[in-house]
Write an enzyme that holds these catalytic residues in place. Structure first.
Site, PDB file in Angstrom:
ATOM      1  N   ARG A  64      36.492  84.148   8.556  1.00 56.94           N
ATOM      2  CA  ARG A  64      36.702  82.701   8.408  1.00 56.94           C
ATOM      3  C   ARG A  64      35.658  82.073   7.488  1.00 56.94           C
ATOM      4  O   ARG A  64      35.930  81.069   6.825  1.00 56.94           O
ATOM      5  CB  ARG A  64      36.696  82.022   9.786  1.00 56.94           C
ATOM      6  CG  ARG A  64      36.728  80.514   9.730  1.00 56.94           C
ATOM      7  CD  ARG A  64      37.418  79.850  10.924  1.00 56.94           C
ATOM      8  NE  ARG A  64      37.152  80.439  12.211  1.00 56.94           N
ATOM      9  CZ  ARG A  64      36.034  80.252  12.930  1.00 56.94           C
ATOM     10  NH1 ARG A  64      35.050  79.504  12.484  1.00 56.94           N
ATOM     11  NH2 ARG A  64      35.895  80.835  14.106  1.00 56.94           N
ATOM     12  N   TYR A 117      46.761  58.567  -2.056  1.00 57.46           N
ATOM     13  CA  TYR A 117      47.844  59.461  -1.617  1.00 57.46           C
ATOM     14  C   TYR A 117      48.280  59.083  -0.194  1.00 57.46           C
ATOM     15  O   TYR A 117      47.434  58.964   0.702  1.00 57.46           O
ATOM     16  CB  TYR A 117      47.315  60.892  -1.699  1.00 57.46           C
ATOM     17  CG  TYR A 117      48.246  61.979  -1.234  1.00 57.46           C
ATOM     18  CD1 TYR A 117      49.433  62.245  -1.908  1.00 57.46           C
ATOM     19  CD2 TYR A 117      47.912  62.776  -0.141  1.00 57.46           C
ATOM     20  CE1 TYR A 117      50.271  63.268  -1.490  1.00 57.46           C
ATOM     21  CE2 TYR A 117      48.736  63.806   0.273  1.00 57.46           C
ATOM     22  CZ  TYR A 117      49.919  64.051  -0.408  1.00 57.46           C
ATOM     23  OH  TYR A 117      50.745  65.067   0.006  1.00 57.46           O
ATOM     24  N   ASP A 189      39.534  62.108  -4.752  1.00 57.76           N
ATOM     25  CA  ASP A 189      40.675  63.016  -4.882  1.00 57.76           C
ATOM     26  C   ASP A 189      40.947  63.151  -6.380  1.00 57.76           C
ATOM     27  O   ASP A 189      41.433  62.228  -7.021  1.00 57.76           O
ATOM     28  CB  ASP A 189      41.890  62.438  -4.137  1.00 57.76           C
ATOM     29  CG  ASP A 189      43.086  63.390  -4.137  1.00 57.76           C
ATOM     30  OD1 ASP A 189      43.190  64.210  -5.067  1.00 57.76           O
ATOM     31  OD2 ASP A 189      43.919  63.287  -3.210  1.00 57.76           O
ATOM     32  N   LYS A 214      48.412  72.069  -6.441  1.00 56.14           N
ATOM     33  CA  LYS A 214      49.032  71.519  -7.647  1.00 56.14           C
ATOM     34  C   LYS A 214      48.656  72.377  -8.864  1.00 56.14           C
ATOM     35  O   LYS A 214      49.185  73.445  -9.030  1.00 56.14           O
ATOM     36  CB  LYS A 214      48.645  70.046  -7.805  1.00 56.14           C
ATOM     37  CG  LYS A 214      48.863  69.211  -6.519  1.00 56.14           C
ATOM     38  CD  LYS A 214      50.334  68.947  -6.236  1.00 56.14           C
ATOM     39  CE  LYS A 214      50.615  68.431  -4.832  1.00 56.14           C
ATOM     40  NZ  LYS A 214      49.958  67.208  -4.425  1.00 56.14           N
TER      41      LYS A 214
HETATM   42  C1  LIG Z   1      49.753  66.762  -3.047  1.00 55.41           C
HETATM   43  C2  LIG Z   1      48.527  65.936  -2.978  1.00 55.41           C
HETATM   44  C3  LIG Z   1      47.637  66.079  -1.918  1.00 55.41           C
HETATM   45  C4  LIG Z   1      47.897  66.991  -0.752  1.00 55.41           C
HETATM   46  O1  LIG Z   1      48.009  68.326  -1.127  1.00 55.41           O
HETATM   47  P1  LIG Z   1      48.828  69.331  -0.176  1.00 55.41           P
HETATM   48  O2  LIG Z   1      48.381  70.653  -0.639  1.00 55.41           O
HETATM   49  O3  LIG Z   1      50.271  69.030  -0.386  1.00 55.41           O
HETATM   50  O4  LIG Z   1      48.393  69.050   1.234  1.00 55.41           O
HETATM   51  C5  LIG Z   1      46.494  65.305  -1.923  1.00 55.41           C
HETATM   52  N1  LIG Z   1      46.253  64.432  -2.909  1.00 55.41           N
HETATM   53  C6  LIG Z   1      47.094  64.264  -3.935  1.00 55.41           C
HETATM   54  C7  LIG Z   1      46.765  63.290  -5.006  1.00 55.41           C
HETATM   55  C8  LIG Z   1      48.257  65.002  -3.996  1.00 55.41           C
HETATM   56  O5  LIG Z   1      49.114  64.814  -5.006  1.00 55.41           O
END
Ligand SMILES: *Cc1c(COP(=O)(O)O)cnc(C)c1O
Length: 400
Positions: A64, A117, A189, A214
């Site tokens: 972990r 988000y 973010d 992403k």
């Molecule tokens: C998709 C996304 C997230 C979350 O990511 P996941 O892997 O789907 O949990 C967080 N912030 C932004 C800006 C996103 O586009």
């Protein structure tokens, strides 16, 4: 298109070269180019004596915490972000949650961008609110005036630039300065730009978050988050990462490492394609606005130009008011643009957003009744993507 200001110096190696070399150690792994995938929970120790005298710095003690596979990715991300260290989480959302939980205590106050988000907002409004945290949302365009909303109780300011639907660019250096002047930390973010097109820690941010799901993974086949901290916040982040038992699956980590190798070339192509398509869309009569900060006429373009090193492939458009049937006629039968959430993969996506918040957003910018479509511009041929959109807009106009 590459804008390589700020990242280049005589001694510093470029991000393009870093992306292909970071986290590799062929000598340690029979000369193999890539680090192997360690499927490991238990790590065995030689003896009781070894176990008893294990130093805190021992690299591998339990699956972990770290394996050579996870270490390769965390080292790579930490280097690209310019942070003291990075942590992996099972999704991008859990990365946002970890960063918040690490710095917020009951009865604190936090400021969160109104463009955040959605699921991050839900976490703030439910879990953090239940903890007694007071959450206020601020206008993403606020800049230095954020200082007026910061109180002695403000522990953190959460930024996301651009917001992943409305695409507002924030003045991160000004916001960071305002936060730091009152002892608040800044969490960002940074999923849209990735650590290649925006360097949060160089712009005053304390903790940088990636939904690696992403662009880093880049192929729509794994979920993963990363959180990277400055030296001051590293221990706090590490403590909370452990307390919450967070880790990521070895195969997903491997996919992220593999995605990282081509991230610079993919991003350049996403940007070139997106610029082509966004420019063309901005000339179409059915389109009232293109929300893409890389376009010279876009809101936030000046800040984008000043602070970013590129633009990724995600943007939104506002269509002249039209019916759901017209939207369906446009998007249901497209050749390349498919309907779906998420983004950052190699493929093009299109999705309408029609929440009350979006309706209000349109109204506030003088486009009451406009329909917002979010597009992810993939790696298909830009001309063919344009053609696909042109035919879609023709169907939309014919149906309306
Ligand atoms: C998709 C996304 C997230 C979350 O990511 P996941 O892997 O789907 O949990 C967080 N912030 C932004 C800006 C996103 O586009």
């Amino acid at each position: 298109m590459a804008r390589d200001k700020k990242t280049k110096s005589k001694t510093k190696i470029s991000d393009a070269s870093l992306a292909t070399t970071l986290g590799r150690d062929a000598k340690a792994f029979i000369g193999a180019v890539n680090p192997p995938v360690y499927h490991a929970s238990t790590i065995l120790f030689d003896s009781y004596e070894t176990l008893k005298t294990l130093p805190d710095s021992a690299p591998y003690t339990y699956g972990r915490f770290a394996t050579p596979t996870s270490q390769a990715l965390t080292d790579s991300i930490a280097c690209l972000e310019g942070g003291a260290g990075s942590f992996l989480t099972p999704s991008g959302l859990s990365a946002c949650v970890l960063a918040l939980i690490a710095v917020v205590r009951p009865n604190d106050h936090i400021l969160v961008t109104d463009s955040v988000y959605g699921p991050t907002r839900q976490f703030c409004d439910s879990y953090l609110a239940q903890m007694g945290v007071v959450v206020d949302y601020y206008d993403p365009a606020i800049g230095a005036a954020l200082s007026e909303q910061i109180t002695d109780k403000t522990a953190a300011v959460f930024v996301e630039s651009p917001g992943s639907i409305t695409m507002d660019i924030q003045d991160i250096p000004a916001i960071s300065a305002a936060a730091h002047a009152r002892g608040a930390v800044v969490l960002m973010d940074n999923t849209w730009a990735t650590p290649l097109f925006f360097k949060p820690l160089q712009q005053g941010v304390d903790i940088s978050i990636q939904a690696a799901t992403k662009y880093i993974v880049g192929h729509s086949d794994a979920m993963l988050g990363t959180v990277t901290a400055t030296a001051e916040l590293y221990d706090k982040l590490k403590q909370h990462h452990r307390l919450f038992g967070l880790c990521a699956a070895p195969d997903d980590i491997y996919l992220a490492l593999r995605g990282l190798r081509t991230l610079p070339v993919r991003l350049q192509q996403h940007m070139a394609n997106a610029l082509h398509v966004a420019q063309w869309l901005s000339e179409q009569p059915a389109v009232c606005e293109v929300l893409y900060p890389a376009l010279p006429e876009a809101a936030g373009h000046a800040l984008w130009q000043r602070d970013f090193l590129g633009a990724s492939g995600l943007f939104s458009i506002l269509l002249e008011p039209c019916s759901d049937e017209a939207i369906a006629a446009m998007i249901d039968t497209m050749r390349f643009f498919k309907i779906g959430y998420s983004w950052g993969g190699y493929e093009s996506l299109i999705v309408p957003f029609d929440t009350p918040r979006i309706a209000k957003f349109c109204e506030q910018r003088g486009q009451a009744g406009a329909r917002l479509l979010r597009l992810h511009i993939g790696l298909e041929d830009a001309q063919e993507l344009q053609q696909d959109l042109q035919e879609g807009l023709e169907r939309l106009t014919a149906t309306n």
